[in-house]
Scaffold this active site. Structure first.
Site, PDB file in Angstrom:
ATOM      1  N   GLY A 208      40.514  37.971  48.192  1.00  0.00           N
ATOM      2  CA  GLY A 208      40.908  39.146  47.409  1.00  0.00           C
ATOM      3  C   GLY A 208      40.212  40.382  47.946  1.00  0.00           C
ATOM      4  CB  VAL A 212      36.748  41.082  43.039  1.00  0.00           C
ATOM      5  CG1 VAL A 212      36.493  39.742  42.380  1.00  0.00           C
ATOM      6  CG2 VAL A 212      37.442  42.014  42.056  1.00  0.00           C
ATOM      7  N   GLY A 213      34.818  40.877  45.732  1.00  0.00           N
ATOM      8  CA  GLY A 213      34.015  40.060  46.662  1.00  0.00           C
ATOM      9  C   GLY A 213      32.526  40.251  46.414  1.00  0.00           C
ATOM     10  CD  GLU A 230      39.145  33.806  54.601  1.00  0.00           C
ATOM     11  OE1 GLU A 230      39.811  34.659  55.220  1.00  0.00           O
ATOM     12  OE2 GLU A 230      38.485  32.914  55.171  1.00  0.00           O
ATOM     13  CB  CYS A 264      45.150  39.991  53.693  1.00  0.00           C
ATOM     14  SG  CYS A 264      45.570  38.382  54.380  1.00  0.00           S
TER      15      CYS A 264
HETATM   16  P1  NAD Z   1      43.705  39.893  42.555  1.00  0.00           P
HETATM   17  O1  NAD Z   1      43.692  41.104  41.698  1.00  0.00           O
HETATM   18  O2  NAD Z   1      44.670  38.795  42.233  1.00  0.00           O
HETATM   19  O3  NAD Z   1      42.213  39.341  42.547  1.00  0.00           O
HETATM   20  C1  NAD Z   1      41.854  38.181  43.246  1.00  0.00           C
HETATM   21  C2  NAD Z   1      41.178  37.223  42.285  1.00  0.00           C
HETATM   22  O4  NAD Z   1      39.984  37.817  41.784  1.00  0.00           O
HETATM   23  C3  NAD Z   1      42.031  36.855  41.095  1.00  0.00           C
HETATM   24  O5  NAD Z   1      42.034  35.464  40.928  1.00  0.00           O
HETATM   25  C4  NAD Z   1      41.390  37.585  39.950  1.00  0.00           C
HETATM   26  O6  NAD Z   1      41.489  36.894  38.729  1.00  0.00           O
HETATM   27  C5  NAD Z   1      39.936  37.684  40.377  1.00  0.00           C
HETATM   28  N1  NAD Z   1      39.273  38.862  39.813  1.00  0.00           N
HETATM   29  C6  NAD Z   1      39.795  40.097  39.684  1.00  0.00           C
HETATM   30  N2  NAD Z   1      38.885  40.942  39.146  1.00  0.00           N
HETATM   31  C7  NAD Z   1      37.767  40.212  38.910  1.00  0.00           C
HETATM   32  C8  NAD Z   1      36.481  40.505  38.371  1.00  0.00           C
HETATM   33  N3  NAD Z   1      36.164  41.743  37.947  1.00  0.00           N
HETATM   34  N4  NAD Z   1      35.576  39.506  38.296  1.00  0.00           N
HETATM   35  C9  NAD Z   1      35.884  38.272  38.716  1.00  0.00           C
HETATM   36  N5  NAD Z   1      37.093  37.948  39.248  1.00  0.00           N
HETATM   37  C10 NAD Z   1      38.025  38.883  39.337  1.00  0.00           C
HETATM   38  O7  NAD Z   1      43.990  40.239  44.071  1.00  0.00           O
HETATM   39  P2  NAD Z   1      43.521  41.513  44.905  1.00  0.00           P
HETATM   40  O8  NAD Z   1      42.061  41.502  45.065  1.00  0.00           O
HETATM   41  O9  NAD Z   1      44.179  42.754  44.420  1.00  0.00           O
HETATM   42  O10 NAD Z   1      44.202  41.114  46.304  1.00  0.00           O
HETATM   43  C11 NAD Z   1      44.427  42.052  47.291  1.00  0.00           C
HETATM   44  C12 NAD Z   1      43.261  42.118  48.268  1.00  0.00           C
HETATM   45  O11 NAD Z   1      43.029  40.821  48.794  1.00  0.00           O
HETATM   46  C13 NAD Z   1      43.514  42.993  49.467  1.00  0.00           C
HETATM   47  O12 NAD Z   1      42.341  43.679  49.798  1.00  0.00           O
HETATM   48  C14 NAD Z   1      43.863  41.996  50.560  1.00  0.00           C
HETATM   49  O13 NAD Z   1      43.627  42.455  51.861  1.00  0.00           O
HETATM   50  C15 NAD Z   1      42.974  40.864  50.201  1.00  0.00           C
HETATM   51  N6  NAD Z   1      43.508  39.624  50.722  1.00  0.00           N
HETATM   52  C16 NAD Z   1      42.826  38.983  51.694  1.00  0.00           C
HETATM   53  C17 NAD Z   1      43.345  37.827  52.236  1.00  0.00           C
HETATM   54  C18 NAD Z   1      42.629  37.075  53.313  1.00  0.00           C
HETATM   55  O14 NAD Z   1      43.029  35.940  53.584  1.00  0.00           O
HETATM   56  N7  NAD Z   1      41.609  37.614  53.931  1.00  0.00           N
HETATM   57  C19 NAD Z   1      44.560  37.330  51.775  1.00  0.00           C
HETATM   58  C20 NAD Z   1      45.216  38.028  50.760  1.00  0.00           C
HETATM   59  C21 NAD Z   1      44.684  39.161  50.242  1.00  0.00           C
END
Ligand code: NAD
Length: 482
Positions: A208, A212-213, A230, A264
């Site tokens: 994600g 959040v990471g 990731e 991503c």
């Molecule tokens: P998202 O909003 O679905 O969040 C990802 C996960 O984090 C979800 O399961 C969500 O419930 C959890 N989450 C959200 N907020 C949280 C918090 N405050 N505390 C704990 N957990 C929480 O997805 P996203 O982050 O919007 O996804 C898009 C991002 O992900 C982009 O930056 C994209 O580049 C990246 N991404 C990376 C890859 C990869 O393989 N490297 C793949 C897809 C997406």
């Protein structure tokens, strides 16, 4: 440096996802008991789980495609290619090579420990948490599951609450196909994920955004839990005048606009010279028409933006450059046309944030050196792409920039190669997976040295250090000499 990306907003109200699944506490405890029972150790059990996951995907392909369509208006063919098919291939690859990957690996030993034998043994970590995003909600939840099961772990899956239909379908299917004492699904949004992150597990695999990471990394620090992150970033594309520009335009357009740009590893922006940009612009326009027709809104193959929040963020970027094509939006449908922007201000959000939508800005530079300086002045991207016939240019990009992966001549395809580790570097993530890397990522590589009682070489180098022994030790450690 680019600002970190802020997609997840803890204040966003979570959508209901149907029947309640296990709470985090219950799921983690069941997975802990499941792991402690030893059920995941036999390789036969792991293979059976992988085959069951394969059946889940194949037998429910139609339902999965419908859920992906409901969540993202993802075309069924794209669902086959980028979600279901890629997983089935990963499972088959894993089943084929798992025996070899799990075999202990002998390594040579130095004279001083002869006649011992040394081995690296892969052992499972224990309970693994997988937290997935909404953009490829099937692939990005199950691809880590494949590696985690193959390595002999139990797994708590947390699908994204933003892909509502997919999340509830997965929550229903997983317990009917997979061992309930080895795989659990916890549905929900921020509160549920926060609760899950508070549990002690043995590895957290998060896909994600970087904001959040950081939350994941902080939570993991409390229990010293290792993590794989990731993440995303702005993946640049270099195009020069030696490239076949028509082919480059078609491939770049496909990479950018597949899943309505919500990928991503999608090309995030183009870097090229003004002369090449002038030739590329019309080629990109015709490539978009080739992909989605004159009116992409009417195309069954063109997706939609996941929600209003993302739609508004992207719509706000449409005037941050000269519109080459696109720019049309329909809020009621969450539609944003495939858009090319030129003459963008590099300080505007379209160039400081990961776009993650169907907008492709073109940034012009004087040449390769300026392009490399532009890339290296920013966070390390998840992918870097180049369209060039010059080996020297490709080599310069490979050696003078750092990115999670590189695609020369094709965007995104590198992640479909199971033998290539997939992951980021720096701000685009840490750790990697796919194929054997997944098994390594979800294993502890244990060092094992076996030393027989006789002959007693160790005894010869232990105290008392009489002359004879001192001479022997000196000979054995002769490598210490300058
Ligand atoms: P998202 O909003 O679905 O969040 C990802 C996960 O984090 C979800 O399961 C969500 O419930 C959890 N989450 C959200 N907020 C949280 C918090 N405050 N505390 C704990 N957990 C929480 O997805 P996203 O982050 O919007 O996804 C898009 C991002 O992900 C982009 O930056 C994209 O580049 C990246 N991404 C990376 C890859 C990869 O393989 N490297 C793949 C897809 C997406």
């Amino acid at each position: 440096m680019t600002s970190s990306l802020a997609f997840a907003d803890p204040t966003v109200v979570n959508l209901p996802t149907g029947a309640p699944t296990d709470t985090a506490v219950v799921a983690v405890q069941r997975m802990r008991d499941g792991f402690d029972s030893g059920r995941t150790r036999p390789v036969a059990w792991r293979r059976a789980q992988l085959r069951a996951l394969r059946r889940l995907l194949v037998e429910n392909r139609a339902e999965l495609r419908d859920a992906l369509y409901a969540d993202l208006r993802k075309s069924p063919t794209e669902a086959d290619l980028t979600e279901i098919g890629i997983l089935v291939r990963e499972i088959d690859h894993t089943l084929k090579h798992l025996g070899r990957w799990l075999r202990p690996r002998r390594v040579p030993v130095p004279l001083v420990v002869l006649p011992s034998t040394a081995q690296i043994v892969r052992e499972p970590l224990g309970v693994v948490t997988v937290i997935a995003p909404w953009n490829y909600p099937v692939q990005l939840l199950f691809a880590p599951l494949i590696g985690a099961l193959a390595a002999g772990n139990t797994v708590v899956l947390k699908p994204s609450e933003l892909a509502v239909a997919t999340s509830s379908l997965i929550a229903r299917l997983v317990p009917t196909y997979l061992d309930r004492d080895a795989v659990a699904v916890v549905e929900g949004g921020v509160p549920e994920t926060t609760e899950l992150l508070a549990q002690r597990v043995d590895h957290i695999f998060y896909t994600g955004n970087g904001t959040v990471g950081r939350i994941v990394l902080r939570a993991a620090a409390l229990h010293l839990t290792p993590v794989t992150l990731e993440l995303g970033g702005k993946s640049p594309v270099w195009v020069d005048d030696t490239a076949d520009l028509a082919s480059a335009a078609r491939r770049i357009a496909w990479g950018r606009f597949v899943n309505a740009g919500q990928t991503c590893v999608a090309p995030d922006y183009l870097l090229t010279t003004p002369a090449v940009a002038a030739r590329l612009e019309p080629l990109l326009v015709s490539a978009i028409a080739e992909l989605y027709g004159a009116d992409p809104r009417a195309s069954r193959d063109y997706g939609r933006i996941v929600n209003v929040r993302q739609f508004n963020r992207l719509a706000g970027m449409l005037d941050q450059g000269r519109l080459v094509t696109g720019g049309l939006v329909d809020a009621a449908e969450l539609y944003i046309a495939p858009t090319i922007l030129a003459d963008v201000d590099v300080a505007s959000p379209v160039m400081t944030e990961e776009i993650f939508g169907p907008i492709l800005p073109i940034v012009t530079v004087s040449g390769l050196d300026e392009a490399i300086a532009f890339i290296t002045a920013r966070e390390k991207p998840l992918a870097l792409y180049a369209f060039t016939r010059s080996r020297a240019v490709a080599r310069a990009l490979l050696t003078r920039t750092s990115s999670g992966g590189v695609g020369i001549g094709a965007p995104m395809s590198h992640l479909a190669v199971p033998g290539l580790p997939f992951g980021g570097v720096g701000a685009s993530g840490m750790g990697s997976y796919h194929g054997e890397r997944s098994v390594a990522q979800f294993s502890h590589e244990k060092s094992v040295l076996r030393t027989p009682a006789h002959p007693d070489v160790l005894g010869l180098v232990a105290a008392p250090y009489v002359r004879r022994r001192t001479r022997l030790v000196r000979r054995l450690v002769s490598t210490l000499r300058p």
